[in-house]
Design a protein around this motif. Sequence first.
Motif, PDB file in Angstrom:
ATOM      1  N   ALA A 240     -62.179  75.002 -69.025  1.00  0.00           N
ATOM      2  CA  ALA A 240     -62.818  76.322 -69.003  1.00  0.00           C
ATOM      3  C   ALA A 240     -62.975  76.913 -70.389  1.00  0.00           C
ATOM      4  N   ASN A 241     -62.021  76.626 -71.284  1.00  0.00           N
ATOM      5  CA  ASN A 241     -62.017  77.269 -72.595  1.00  0.00           C
ATOM      6  C   ASN A 241     -62.628  76.429 -73.710  1.00  0.00           C
ATOM      7  N   TRP A 242     -62.696  75.132 -73.525  1.00  0.00           N
ATOM      8  CA  TRP A 242     -63.172  74.263 -74.602  1.00  0.00           C
ATOM      9  C   TRP A 242     -64.572  73.722 -74.366  1.00  0.00           C
ATOM     10  N   VAL A 299     -78.197  74.180 -57.807  1.00  0.00           N
ATOM     11  CA  VAL A 299     -78.021  75.365 -58.652  1.00  0.00           C
ATOM     12  C   VAL A 299     -77.575  75.008 -60.076  1.00  0.00           C
ATOM     13  N   LEU A 300     -77.035  73.811 -60.263  1.00  0.00           N
ATOM     14  CA  LEU A 300     -76.660  73.379 -61.594  1.00  0.00           C
ATOM     15  C   LEU A 300     -77.772  72.519 -62.181  1.00  0.00           C
ATOM     16  N   ALA A 310     -67.955  75.715 -64.106  1.00  0.00           N
ATOM     17  CA  ALA A 310     -69.027  75.314 -63.194  1.00  0.00           C
ATOM     18  C   ALA A 310     -68.605  74.166 -62.295  1.00  0.00           C
ATOM     19  N   ALA A 311     -67.655  73.349 -62.748  1.00  0.00           N
ATOM     20  CA  ALA A 311     -67.206  72.203 -61.941  1.00  0.00           C
ATOM     21  C   ALA A 311     -66.388  72.644 -60.734  1.00  0.00           C
ATOM     22  N   LEU A 312     -65.979  73.910 -60.693  1.00  0.00           N
ATOM     23  CA  LEU A 312     -65.211  74.391 -59.547  1.00  0.00           C
ATOM     24  C   LEU A 312     -65.981  74.235 -58.244  1.00  0.00           C
ATOM     25  N   LEU A 313     -67.283  74.474 -58.277  1.00  0.00           N
ATOM     26  CA  LEU A 313     -68.067  74.429 -57.039  1.00  0.00           C
ATOM     27  C   LEU A 313     -68.060  73.045 -56.398  1.00  0.00           C
TER      28      LEU A 313
END
Length: 736
Positions: A240-242, A299-300, A310-313
Amino acid sequence: MTSKDPAVPNPAGQDHETVQIQRIAQRDPAAVSRSGARPGHWRPDIEGLRALAVGVVIAAHIGFPYTAGGFIGVDVFFVISGFLITSLLLREIDKTGTVSIAGFYARRAVRLLPAAATVLLATLLAAWIWLPRTRLGETAVDAATAALNVINIRLAQEGTDYLNAETVPSPLQHFWSLAVEEQFYLAWPLILLAIAVLGAKLSKPGKFTTARHRHRGPGRTIAIAVFLVIAAGVSFWMSANWTQSDPVWSYFGIHTRAWELAVGALIAVGAGLLRSVPRWAAALGSWTGLAAITASVFVLDERTVFPGTAALLPVAGTALVIAAGCVPHRFGAQTLLGIRPAQFVGKISYGLYLWHWPFIMIGPTVMGLEDVRLRHYLVLMAGALLVTVATFYLVENPIRTRKPLVQVPSRALAMGGGLIATALAASLFMYAQPLPNQSSDEAVEITGNETTVWELLGESSDTDIVPANLTPSLDDAVADVPALYEDGCQVDRNDPEVNEDCWYGDPDGDKTIVIYGDSHAGQWFPAFNQSATASGWRLLTMTKANCTVADIQEHDPILEREYTECEDWKEDVLDYLAEIKPDVVVATAYDRKDVIADDPDQAWTDGWVETVDRLQEVAGEVYYLADNPEIGLNVPGCLAENPQNASVCIGHVDDSNVDPERREATMAAVAEAGANVVDPTPWVCDLERRTCPVIVGNLLVYRDSNHLAPRFVSLLTPRIAAMIPLAAEAAAPGSR
């Protein structure tokens, strides 16, 4: 991407419990959960998920409409693999209290390596026959790193190297996901083994406790779950941060993908608890998960910062489907995922994934296609499907059901080592092969004195033979870059800092000229350095990868987002130039940029005018060096394919600009704003014949499709000195 769990797949080689689970599952999949056993080797919903995953990956790769987000299929596979392999390891611990490391890797070798080695060797052979010889060395290295499960690291390094920005994707690039999984499972069985051993030591058998019950202690399960939660949390935090700041390493790296495998593993650990979920909720959850995966595809797209949040979905969707399948229920998504076509594609999905990409990358050349359309890709995918089926029944199945390999881990490991060694040997052989001599004839050597570039430019479009003394050689062309690259003066994408130590020319000079722009500015360094040195001027280079100096917002294709580092860097450069007050600034950049604006063409022109205005406030003279013509194809590769017919590689003036109308409008606008406009087209193209040669005398003109080769540029020094004279007194800063 591992499409199937690498456990021993044949009933003859499995334990009695596994066989019973599979037989029950084939009649009533929900009964697996009712039986209280660990998840079995085969579940129709997971087989259907495999089919969906490989299908959307292929759809995205061939450009099927509205499936740009199909790359999430790899993430689906990560979750599946984490679940299945952890389930197998936990069942082994339940039965024996330990994990056989040799057995684990033997099963993976039997399951994965035969098909992988087949594809690697076949792709190397196809590359040898059909790809340009200039690509064989890179393909060989890709094959070797794929065999060693480190190709993801190589691709991350290559992807962050600006010199490789235009490199055609490797036909083995897709092996990166297998490498990620294998790197995860290099440590995961050892961690489970350590927890199992520690748990056994801490649990002493009591009066009513058997060794088998001791293996199933809740403490061990909690320890595994805690470890997975921590590992998944750390990995997701890094993702998420990198991802925003380092998208290439984040996409290919194990550090930002491990959480997806850990999510699948957590489901395996909690499979027993999931049986208490109401059946209606499980059915609803499975459909919700399938909808989330499907939505991800639409949607991606390629502009999505991924993986990141975005990979959470897709990961959450996959987790829902798998978790729901641990609960006995009817009318869930399994009714769709379990249909026979999906089951068949899921069964062969591993091989289909391996084969589809080489077909996409090499197939069009085999078919003689230049303009590849969707219908062509569909034909190629039909061919990939046939080859996949053949591989499954002739290679995969016979080897993984062979008892001597299945029942004796040492034999399986020896076979795996032999296959890896074979792939490495083939890679080494290909890498060691030199390019064949293009010709024994040598062209006129251009010295810049007796013989100059412009004297031979007019007749160079008729050059058909690649000369033996070509400089640089086709082998060395890609790596032939100006010295400022080695000095760290071509600032990388991720670096917003200004390098103030990039001084060249005459160190004792009292006048300063600045080259300002991206790699298309840096390519002119050899000529400007010679001119500055001869004139007694200092030369400062201010260049950054893919960063246009026009005052615009730019989307970077490698970072896959707005190029904010470029915007920050440009502001700092202008501040630094205001401090040193150069006598001359030469600004130039590649015209092929993705401008973020409602009217990109107008924003581009206005952005250049704004930059020129700001430069004139800090510099005596401002020159706008228009972008050089580009050829539109990889020149060394084309010449390697056509050593006796080099003229087919030449460019044409009318096709050499990204947008001729915008280019003319920009030159007119910056001239009106007060800049001196220089068009380099006559230096590299024959304006009478409207052609742009790629070989002039013994010189290679382009090292790729759009960057001029340093040796050629150095011999253009007199032309540049005539257009941008440094001997003349420059106006004082701000005198306009």
